[in-house]
Motif scaffolding. Structure first.
Motif, PDB file in Angstrom:
ATOM      1  N   ASP A 145      14.882   7.988 -15.341  1.00 18.99           N
ATOM      2  CA  ASP A 145      15.178   6.694 -14.746  1.00 18.99           C
ATOM      3  C   ASP A 145      14.080   5.704 -15.108  1.00 18.99           C
ATOM      4  N   LEU A 152      22.101  -5.977  -9.938  1.00 21.35           N
ATOM      5  CA  LEU A 152      21.011  -5.293 -10.632  1.00 21.35           C
ATOM      6  C   LEU A 152      19.655  -5.635 -10.020  1.00 21.35           C
ATOM      7  N   LYS A 173      16.535  -3.340 -10.896  1.00 24.82           N
ATOM      8  CA  LYS A 173      16.657  -3.248 -12.348  1.00 24.82           C
ATOM      9  C   LYS A 173      16.049  -4.462 -13.046  1.00 24.82           C
ATOM     10  N   GLN A 178      23.459   3.319  -5.775  1.00 26.88           N
ATOM     11  CA  GLN A 178      22.062   3.732  -5.718  1.00 26.88           C
ATOM     12  C   GLN A 178      21.760   4.691  -4.572  1.00 26.88           C
TER      13      GLN A 178
END
Length: 336
Positions: free
Chosen positions: A69, A163, A168, A316
């Motif tokens: 990740d 995101l 992210k 998530q």
């Protein structure tokens, strides 16, 4: 005459330890093929075990993952502002959203003009709703494919927002991406009006508004669910864990994203004209600038942002078990 007793090999081995017994048996030439097959089988199963994701060990730590990740993006990363790659990504988002709005809004206006019986058109003429859905989904597929390696291929403030919630992208990148996307959308629709000014005004400018017969709650729900489908697909298609496990499946990430846009348009065009992209709705509303699109405009911001937030949380914290991992890490920390 006395007979010399020669012990059977198996009888002799029966007095040895099990490990010596197994090693001796496998050393016989007749068992060589069996030995080779057993070695290959053990090697295969060992490799299979190595590819499994050992999410949580007995002590609550994480190890043995076959994927990586990316680290969470910082909330505010001022260093991004000093990099040319950041501004290149902003330009990519601006141009991609401009092209997206230009092609799709032009498709909508072209269909309405060709199917307008009062203007001499054929009611069955034009591309139809199916063609409009293909235009939106196909353009997303093309543009995400082209810009994914530069900016991530968001082309949608709701995707950027989702995101951001998943760590992210940083806050600075998220805000400036949204600005670039909205400006690109306004410029794209402006080009449509410049090239097709008479048809643009006559056929609604491709602006999103709630269709007659539907309540605002219905329209809001359609935008929430539609955006959830899109953002959930984005998370799933770009998940590093999925890419590692399904590396044998040659599927481009832009393909399912484009199909998600296509399917959502088929379902929600009759309700709201399908927003699921605040920049798309804003660009058309600004250039068309009539009361009806502005009256319903809040739906096309609130709905997509709620849908994106739900999709980010679902992927998530439920599918990727972010909450469980965080709890396991917390419990395994001896300093807590």
């Amino acid at each position: 005459m006395s007979t010399i007793y020669t012990p059977c090999p198996l009888h002799t081995l029966s007095h040895t330890c099990p490990s010596h017994l197994l090693r001796s048996l496998l050393s016989y030439p007749i068992l060589t093929p069996l030995t080779h097959s057993l070695s290959l089988s053990l090697r295969f199963h060992r490799n299979q075990e190595m590819t499994k994701d050992l999410e949580v060990t007995e002590r609550g730590s994480f190890s043995g993952k076959d994927y990586h990740d990316p680290p969470p993006a910082p909330l505010i990363d001022a260093e991004e502002l000093t990099k040319w790659s950041f501004y290149r990504a902003l330009i990519a988002e601006f141009i991609a959203t401009l092209l997206f709005l230009y092609i799709t809004v032009l498709t909508v206006i072209g269909y309405k003009s060709q199917s307008d019986t009062k203007a001499g058109g054929d009611i069955c003429g034009g591309v139809g709703i199916l063609g409009i859905a293909w235009a939106f989904g196909g353009m997303i597929f093309i543009l995400v494919y082209c810009t994914a390696g530069i900016s991530g291929g968001h082309i949608n403030p709701a995707v950027t927002f989702g995101l951001f919630l998943a760590r992210k992208v940083s806050l600075i990148r998220a805000i400036l991406y949204m600005v670039a996307q909205c400006l690109g959308a306004i410029c794209g629709v402006g080009l449509v009006k410049a090239f097709q000014s008479s048809l643009y005004v006559r056929y609604g400018g491709g602006a999103n508004s709630l269709a007659d017969g539907y309540s605002k709650g219905t329209g809001l729900g359609a935008e929430i669910i539609g955006t959830f489908v899109l953002v959930y697909t984005v998370f799933s298609a770009t998940d590093p864990k999925r890419n590692a496990r399904d590396s044998h499946v040659p599927v481009l990430a832009p393909l399912p994203i484009g199909f998600a846009v296509f399917m959502v348009h088929l379902a929600t065009i009759p309700v709201t004209g399908t927003g699921i992209n605040p920049a798309r709705s804003l660009g058309a509303a600004v250039i068309y600038n009539k009361d009806k699109p502005w009256d319903d405009h809040w739906i096309f911001w609130v709905g997509p942002f709620i849908g994106a937030a739900i999709a980010a949380f679902y992927h998530q914290f439920i599918l990727r078990a972010g909450a469980v991992k965080a709890l396991g890490s917390f419990r395994s920390n001896p300093n807590v």
